[in-house]
Design an enzyme around this catalytic site. Structure first.
Site, PDB file in Angstrom:
ATOM      1  N   TYR A  55       7.265   5.440   4.830  1.00 54.49           N
ATOM      2  CA  TYR A  55       6.371   4.934   5.864  1.00 54.49           C
ATOM      3  C   TYR A  55       6.844   5.398   7.243  1.00 54.49           C
ATOM      4  CZ  TYR A  55       4.521   1.721   2.281  1.00 54.49           C
ATOM      5  OH  TYR A  55       3.953   1.177   1.154  1.00 54.49           O
ATOM      6  N   SER A  56       5.998   6.176   7.882  1.00 58.06           N
ATOM      7  CA  SER A  56       6.330   6.772   9.184  1.00 58.06           C
ATOM      8  C   SER A  56       7.673   7.481   9.131  1.00 58.06           C
ATOM      9  CB  SER A  56       6.324   5.713  10.298  1.00 58.06           C
ATOM     10  OG  SER A  56       5.035   5.178  10.475  1.00 58.06           O
TER      11      SER A  56
END
Length: 342
Positions: A55-56
């Site tokens: 995530y990111s």
């Protein structure tokens, strides 16, 4: 907020899980605001946070780590591995080689000495499940992980993991994390019954179906779905010219009427519907803004009676996925040509 036990582990988790996918560059790049969201969720009674290394590109784990300083002991922390974390072919997947590296990276970013629930983010057709479970079991015995889980595993692979663990002396996955919403009910056929049969806890994600059930779409004054935040990188999921998405839009319009008649918002109806299934342990909510979070928290105690559930069944029959063309995950056997061609 009510609590339930996760898959017979004895770990008590809230009926809502804070999903951290939108914390960071993918959603909310403001670290201070994201940390405030985490604290708001914890103060409201949520005690489990779910993130993932991808995530990111690790930023979500870093934000969660900052937010949990001074509060780590009271939080059930879940993260995941599998997806690429760099160009190297060995910096991904479910091999022992990658798992022992990935867990150290996640521990560092999260600023913790242990992970409560370490989850296989996706199945890996190139890695024997025996290899994966062996490595994960070693992490539990080393004290770096408390419990094991899977995500987006079909029922057949859930069963294979349970049997392999039993026969090879490994620790077994105690949770599964599938997508589940009023618009995507396919897991009701096999995944949820399999989880119940093996005593596996279920943490469902995308109860708002990537925003389709946010209340923004459908009706005469609804926003065009193509303007959705996620449409920039998932355009097919919001193109109403596609038959499956047109079916979603029609269903959302009808579901909004059901919600209105029940005296709740559409997001509240959506999360209450998922919580009503007896196999579901906790519903992952993944807000991008503080207002979205508080709106979802307002529905934590909303319940739906049988009449409302019956009306939902009439709009979207049990076991139905309205748009399989834009499913969050498809089996590798369908998407990777080399697995079905000699």
């Amino acid at each position: 907020m009510q609590r339930r036990i996760l898959g017979g582990t004895g770990i008590s988790v809230s009926e809502f899980t804070l999903g951290a996918m939108m914390l960071g560059a993918w959603g909310n790049p403001d670290h201070d605001d994201s940390i405030r969201m985490v604290h708001t969720a914890l103060d409201a009674g949520i005690n489990i946070i779910d993130t993932a290394d991808m995530y990111s590109d690790g930023e979500s784990e870093e934000i969660v780590g900052k937010a949990l300083k001074g509060r780590r002991d009271d939080v059930v922390l879940a993260t995941k591995f599998h997806n690429p974390m760099g160009p190297d072919a060995n910096h991904r997947g479910n091999s022992r080689r990658w798992i022992v590296r990935a867990v150290e990276d996640s521990l560092r970013r999260l600023g913790t000495e242990w992970i409560d629930l370490y989850q296989v983010h996706r199945p890996d057709p190139d890695t024997d499940i025996d290899e994966t479970l062996s490595a994960l079991s070693d992490l539990v015995r080393a004290g770096k992980v408390r419990a094991l889980g899977t995500s987006a595993f079909p029922a057949t692979e859930m069963v294979e993991a349970q049997w392999t663990a039993d026969r090879r002396g490994h620790l077994r996955p105690r949770s599964e994390q599938p997508p589940y919403s009023v618009l995507a009910r396919g897991i009701e056929s096999e995944v949820l019954p399999t989880a119940q049969r093996y005593g596996v806890g279920v943490l469902t994600w995308s109860p708002l179906s990537a925003g389709w059930l946010s209340g923004k779409y459908g009706g005469d004054r609804g926003t065009d779905p193509s303007q959705a935040h996620r449409s920039a990188f998932l355009p097919d999921m919001f193109d109403v010219n596609r038959p499956g998405n047109a079916a979603k839009l029609a269903a959302v319009t009808e579901l909004a009427k059901v919600a209105s008649d029940a005296g709740v918002t559409l997001p509240q109806l959506a999360t209450a519907f998922v919580r009503r299934h007896p196999a579901v342990t906790s519903v992952i909510i993944g807000p991008r803004t503080h207002d979205q979070l508080t709106g979802l928290l307002d529905g934590a105690d909303v319940g739906l009676d049988d009449d409302v559930m019956d009306r939902i069944d009439e709009i979207v029959p049990p076991g139905t996925d309205l748009n399989r063309d834009t499913a969050f995950h498809s089996p590798p056997a369908l998407t990777q040509a080399h697995l079905r061609r000699r």
